[in-house]
Motif scaffolding. Structure first.
Motif, PDB file in Angstrom:
ATOM      1  N   ASP A   1      -1.993   2.716  -8.939  1.00  0.00           N
ATOM      2  CA  ASP A   1      -1.822   2.484  -7.498  1.00  0.00           C
ATOM      3  C   ASP A   1      -0.947   1.267  -7.222  1.00  0.00           C
ATOM      4  O   ASP A   1      -1.107   0.589  -6.213  1.00  0.00           O
ATOM      5  N   CYS A   2      -0.029   0.990  -8.131  1.00  0.00           N
ATOM      6  CA  CYS A   2       0.853  -0.176  -7.973  1.00  0.00           C
ATOM      7  C   CYS A   2       2.278   0.258  -7.650  1.00  0.00           C
ATOM      8  O   CYS A   2       2.642   1.425  -7.784  1.00  0.00           O
TER       9      CYS A   2
ATOM     10  N   VAL B   1       3.463  -5.278  -6.149  1.00  0.00           N
ATOM     11  CA  VAL B   1       2.007  -5.100  -6.141  1.00  0.00           C
ATOM     12  C   VAL B   1       1.459  -5.408  -7.534  1.00  0.00           C
ATOM     13  O   VAL B   1       1.821  -4.751  -8.511  1.00  0.00           O
TER      14      VAL B   1
END
Length: 296
Positions: free
Chosen positions: A75-76, A80
């Protein structure tokens, strides 16, 4: 000759009622139980033997690295940073990686001492590509003695670097936030690392704004560096190369901004974007990765 098959229960009852033998009818049941236990024992023995003959395939270290990267960077994206727990998880995997896990030995041709081109650049460096997707990339830089990867940045990336073997000098910087630029191509940076590392050692980690986002690798001996980038460069132009110069306060600078830098002058440097492309001189060549399988 025809005959009627009777259920086993009826046969046993008939034998018992006529008393045709002196044996206790319970002995028949005992034999039945023994036979059943024997069959069960044989089955258990077969299963045990089958388990020995067909051991469960063990996951390789490089496949474990790949699976962990999928989890850590799932989820990066640019800028991030993975959670602390995920960073520690990946770091532990890398800390335990060894050259043999990726099929490397120091005697391979990639690591032989070599004379660089006549223009004075470093000897050829070999890059082994293991995997790349939108979330992360895995690769290995194979440096002969004196091999140099010039000072460069990793915009918006979290990068893990693990020295698999050899001795390497690493110099890295982070930008000084809000410091005036010396000129349109020159910014002030704070020295983060300026040390020599020898394997085995723990993996180093740099972040988008910390940890030494701009770094230079210089091979003291032949060495191999396993790199994990999350996310990878979207195109070669995303990577900027720099020259570093000793810090000196510009005459037009704000004294308040540069006050602490004057006190710790050795810990700062000016980083200037290079007009040339060091890749034209670095002589990095790609080679086929021949180690254990990485992905499906």
């Amino acid at each position: 000759m025809g005959f009627e098959m009777k259920p086993e229960k009826d046969v046993l009852e008939l034998i018992s009622s006529k008393n045709q033998c002196k044996a206790n009818p319970n002995s028949v049941n005992n034999k039945k139980k023994k036979l059943k236990n024997k069959n069960k024992k044989v089955m258990m023995t077969w299963r045990r033997k089958n388990k020995i003959d067909s051991p469960v395939d063990e996951i390789t270290a490089v496949r474990r690295l790949f699976n962990t990267c999928k989890e850590v960077f799932s989820d990066c994206g640019p800028g991030v940073v993975p959670s602390l727990d995920k960073i520690q998880l990946l770091r532990e995997i890398l800390d335990n990686m060894k050259p043999e896990d990726v099929g490397l030995t120091p005697t391979m041709p990639y690591f032989r001492p070599n004379v660089g081109p006549d223009n004075g650049s470093s000897p050829p460096i070999t890059y082994l590509h293991l995997h790349e997707c939108a979330q992360f990339s895995i690769g290995i830089f194979c440096l002969p003695p004196s091999g140099v990867i010039p000072l460069h940045n990793h915009p918006g990336m979290t990068v893990f670097s693990k020295i698999l073997f050899g001795t390497m000098h690493i110099k890295s910087y982070d930008w000084v936030v809000d410091a005036p630029m010396r000129d349109p191509k020159t910014r002030l940076a704070k020295l983060k690392v300026d040390s020599t590392f020898t394997a085995p050692c723990n993996a180093s980690i740099l972040y988008p704004d910390d940890g030494g986002n701009m770094h230079r690798f210089t091979a003291i001996t032949a060495c191999a560096v396993l790199d994990v980038l999350g996310p990878p460069y979207s195109n070669p132009e995303d990577c900027t190369y720099f020259l570093d110069f000793p810090f000196d306060k510009p005459s037009s600078g704000d004294d308040e901004v540069f006050r602490c830098e004057e006190e710790e002058k050795e810990g700062y440097a000016w980083l200037q974007e290079r007009d040339d492309n060091p890749e034209d001189h670095t002589n990095v060549v790609g080679a086929l990765y021949r180690g254990p399988k990485v992905d499906d």
